[in-house]
Design a protein around this motif. Structure first.
Motif, short mmCIF file in Angstrom:
data_model
loop_
_atom_site.label_atom_id
_atom_site.label_comp_id
_atom_site.label_asym_id
_atom_site.label_seq_id
_atom_site.Cartn_x
_atom_site.Cartn_y
_atom_site.Cartn_z
N GLY A 257 0.80 -1.21 0.00
CA GLY A 257 0.00 0.00 0.00
C GLY A 257 0.84 1.27 0.00
N SER A 258 0.17 2.39 -0.23
CA SER A 258 0.85 3.69 -0.29
C SER A 258 0.16 4.67 0.64
CB SER A 258 0.82 4.23 -1.72
OG SER A 258 -0.47 4.75 -2.03
N PHE A 259 0.67 5.91 0.67
CA PHE A 259 0.01 6.96 1.44
C PHE A 259 -1.38 7.24 0.90
CE2 PHE A 259 2.19 9.16 -2.00
CZ PHE A 259 1.25 10.10 -2.42
N GLY A 260 -1.65 6.83 -0.33
CA GLY A 260 -2.97 7.01 -0.93
C GLY A 260 -3.88 5.83 -0.80
N SER A 261 -3.45 4.76 -0.12
CA SER A 261 -4.27 3.57 0.09
C SER A 261 -5.04 3.69 1.40
CB SER A 261 -3.41 2.31 0.14
OG SER A 261 -2.60 2.17 -1.00
N ASP A 262 -6.25 3.19 1.42
CA ASP A 262 -7.03 3.20 2.64
C ASP A 262 -6.82 1.92 3.42
OD1 ASP A 262 -9.38 4.57 4.17
OD2 ASP A 262 -10.00 2.48 3.96
N GLN A 263 -7.00 2.00 4.74
CA GLN A 263 -6.79 0.83 5.58
C GLN A 263 -7.72 -0.32 5.24
OE1 GLN A 263 -7.77 2.93 9.32
NE2 GLN A 263 -9.28 1.32 9.67
N ALA A 264 -8.91 -0.02 4.68
CA ALA A 264 -9.83 -1.09 4.31
C ALA A 264 -9.31 -1.90 3.14
CB ALA A 264 -11.20 -0.51 3.96
N ALA A 265 -8.41 -1.31 2.35
CA ALA A 265 -7.93 -1.96 1.13
C ALA A 265 -6.47 -2.35 1.23
CB ALA A 265 -8.15 -1.03 -0.07
N VAL A 266 -5.93 -2.43 2.44
CA VAL A 266 -4.53 -2.80 2.63
C VAL A 266 -4.40 -3.71 3.84
CG1 VAL A 266 -2.22 -1.99 3.23
CG2 VAL A 266 -3.55 -0.74 1.55
N ARG A 267 -3.67 -4.78 3.68
CA ARG A 267 -3.27 -5.66 4.78
C ARG A 267 -2.04 -6.39 4.32
NH1 ARG A 267 -8.28 -6.06 3.15
NH2 ARG A 267 -8.43 -7.33 1.27
N ALA A 268 -1.41 -7.13 5.19
CA ALA A 268 -0.13 -7.76 4.83
C ALA A 268 -0.29 -8.89 3.83
CB ALA A 268 0.59 -8.25 6.08
N THR A 269 -1.52 -9.33 3.57
CA THR A 269 -1.75 -10.34 2.53
C THR A 269 -2.21 -9.72 1.22
OG1 THR A 269 -4.04 -10.66 3.29
CG2 THR A 269 -2.36 -12.13 4.21
N PHE A 270 -2.51 -8.41 1.22
CA PHE A 270 -3.10 -7.77 0.04
C PHE A 270 -2.09 -7.73 -1.10
CE2 PHE A 270 -4.55 -4.42 -2.72
CZ PHE A 270 -5.93 -4.58 -2.73
N ARG A 271 -2.57 -7.99 -2.33
CA ARG A 271 -1.72 -8.05 -3.51
C ARG A 271 -2.20 -7.04 -4.55
NH1 ARG A 271 -1.95 -13.97 -5.60
NH2 ARG A 271 0.19 -13.62 -6.34
N ASN A 272 -1.28 -6.25 -5.03
CA ASN A 272 -1.53 -5.33 -6.13
C ASN A 272 -0.66 -5.77 -7.30
OD1 ASN A 272 -2.39 -3.12 -7.64
ND2 ASN A 272 -1.30 -1.60 -6.42
N TRP A 273 -0.96 -5.29 -8.49
CA TRP A 273 -0.18 -5.69 -9.66
C TRP A 273 -0.27 -4.60 -10.71
CZ3 TRP A 273 -4.84 -7.54 -8.14
CH2 TRP A 273 -5.91 -7.41 -9.04
N ASP A 274 0.77 -4.53 -11.55
CA ASP A 274 0.73 -3.57 -12.66
C ASP A 274 1.81 -3.93 -13.67
OD1 ASP A 274 -0.04 -1.36 -14.22
OD2 ASP A 274 -0.31 -0.11 -12.43
N TYR A 275 1.74 -3.28 -14.82
CA TYR A 275 2.77 -3.47 -15.83
C TYR A 275 4.11 -2.94 -15.31
CZ TYR A 275 -0.94 -4.29 -19.30
OH TYR A 275 -2.01 -4.79 -19.99
N PRO A 276 5.21 -3.58 -15.68
CA PRO A 276 6.51 -3.16 -15.14
C PRO A 276 6.99 -1.80 -15.62
CG PRO A 276 6.77 -4.92 -16.76
CD PRO A 276 5.31 -4.81 -16.49
N ILE A 277 6.29 -1.18 -16.58
CA ILE A 277 6.71 0.16 -17.05
C ILE A 277 5.93 1.29 -16.38
CG2 ILE A 277 7.41 -0.75 -19.30
CD1 ILE A 277 4.83 0.51 -20.45
N ARG A 278 4.96 0.96 -15.53
CA ARG A 278 4.08 1.99 -14.98
C ARG A 278 4.79 2.83 -13.92
NH1 ARG A 278 1.51 1.88 -19.08
NH2 ARG A 278 -0.53 0.90 -19.31
N ARG A 279 4.63 4.16 -14.04
CA ARG A 279 5.23 5.07 -13.07
C ARG A 279 4.24 6.06 -12.46
NH1 ARG A 279 10.87 7.64 -14.38
NH2 ARG A 279 9.75 8.97 -15.83
#
Length: 431
Positions: free
Chosen positions: A391-413
């Motif tokens: 998670g980031s400073f823009g993530s909410d606690q409801a959508a972040v935990r130590a099992t939570f997985r995010n994904w994106d293309y390797p070129i995304r900035r």
């Protein structure tokens, strides 16, 4: 449970309102980047998903606006094409999401939260809360790409502090990865299973602006030794010379965040780097990116008990003491700002601040089961996407935990992504 759900729904909607009310109608309907939707599309989309799952499915009610389903189906129209669609205007979109929410709160008061997997422990409501918060983070990223006078404001994050050694040793052996018990965990976090790692070292903190600047100053973007073949090709094609939103003025570096340009803070985690940049820095530093398994072990494993925690600090929900979440601040916090959020091994800021790239491709765990729809996770499985954690400073606690997985293309900035490094433990370091 109903009170918690209502509070979470209200917090998500208040944030959506803040992000859309901050700009005028012209900014709401225009596209600030081909990578992003117009803000007004995101607003109506969260309402449409709420209607589909909670009003129609869970509540069994008549549709509010069945005529707009295709417009707000994220798989029917690419982001670059959405401004040309006959979208709801700002006023109409606000009325629509308000009408949907009124019906949802009535459903929440009446529907049994048991007897069906979709509603057990309020899962469908939790899924909708997380969905809106994820789009709120996407809208925050759109604000970062927006050109114009600043419209968002927040207090600065707390100051940094001591963090101990640069890296810590994570012992080898098994641990429980994933979850089968977290009520609102999404399908790609499931099921809980045993994973095994060799001993490894992981950085105590995310890589900072100051550390990354050394890579830039050493000619890292001009030296193919540090880059994978795909990474080097991307650097050349995109003309990358530094993290996104960095700018050099004379002999000083500056970063622009939400319309405000300020000198680079050397103790803040670097943000807006792609996977290729993270991997190149790690190689330059004589290290590598952690695997997803290693990241989760560092975040959850308690060597004193052998169990896996919900969060690095324990099982209790995040507070302002633990992590930089929920857009309370508009930047990552300096390293050492959240000592109460450290893991038992002494690893800091694993939750919040910046999403952390891992070296792992996005796949389902053994025993993965689609629930409740394949388009959330399964359609993205494969080597095209890299996993991000924390998670980031823009993530909410409801959508972040130590099992939570995010994904994106390797070129995304454009996402709020940084990283930390890891390395294999040498035999002599284990004695």
């Amino acid at each position: 449970m109903r009170e918690r759900i209502a509070a979470d729904l209200a917090r998500a909607r208040e944030r959506s309102r803040l992000l859309t009310d901050a700009v005028d109608d012209h900014d709401l309907v225009r596209q600030h980047s081909k990578l992003m939707s117009p803000l007004v599309w995101d607003l109506a989309h969260v309402g449409n998903q709420e209607e589909l799952w909670l009003v129609r499915d869970v509540g069994g009610r008549e549709p509010v606006r069945a005529d707009i389903d295709e417009l707000y189906d994220a798989f029917k129209h690419a982001r670059a094409d959405r401004p040309q669609l006959p979208l709801l205007g700002p006023a109409e979109a606000r009325r629509y999401v308000g009408e949907v929410r009124t019906k949802v709160l009535d459903v929440l008061d009446r529907v049994p939260l048991e007897g069906r997997r979709l509603v057990e422990n309020g899962f469908a409501f939790g899924m909708v809360v997380q969905h809106e918060q994820q789009h709120d983070e996407t809208m925050l990223a759109t604000h970062q790409l927006r050109v114009g006078a600043p419209v968002l404001d927040a207090p600065p994050p707390p100051p940094g502090g001591p963090v101990g050694p640069d890296e810590v040793l994570v012992p080898g052996g098994p641990f429980t990865m994933g979850t089968s018990t977290e009520a609102w965990a999404l399908d790609n976090e499931r099921p809980a299973h045993q994973a095994v790692t060799d001993p490894f070292f992981i950085d105590t903190t995310p890589v900072t602006n100051g550390a990354y600047l050394e890579f830039v100053a050493d000619g890292g973007y001009d030296d193919p030794r540090w880059w994978s073949e795909a990474g080097w090709a991307h650097v050349r094609k995109a003309g990358l010379v530094a993290p996104r939103f960095w700018e050099r003025q004379g002999d000083r570096w500056y970063r622009t965040a939400f319309g405000v340009t300020a000198p680079l803070d050397p103790r803040q985690p670097v943000v807006h780097v792609c996977f290729h940049e993270a991997a190149a820095y790690a190689k330059w530093a004589g290290k590598r990116l952690p695997t997803e398994v290693e990241w989760e072990k560092a975040a959850r494993f308690d060597p004193a008990t052998g169990r896996s925690r919900r969060y690095p600090w324990g099982d209790e929900e995040p507070t302002e003491r633990h992590a930089n979440l929920g857009q309370r601040h508009l930047s990552p916090a300096p390293v050492g700002a959240y000592p109460a959020g450290a893991s038992p091994l002494g690893v800091h800021q694993l939750i919040g601040d910046v999403w952390e790239w891992t070296s792992s491709d996005f796949h389902g765990y053994t025993g993965f089961e689609v629930f409740p729809y394949a388009e959330y996770s399964q359609v993205f499985f494969g080597p095209e996407y890299k996993v991000l954690r924390g998670g980031s400073f823009g993530s909410d606690q409801a959508a972040v935990r130590a099992t939570f997985r995010n994904w994106d293309y390797p070129i995304r900035r454009q996402i709020f992504a940084g990283f930390r490094c890891a390395r294999d433990a040498k035999r002599e370091e284990l004695t």
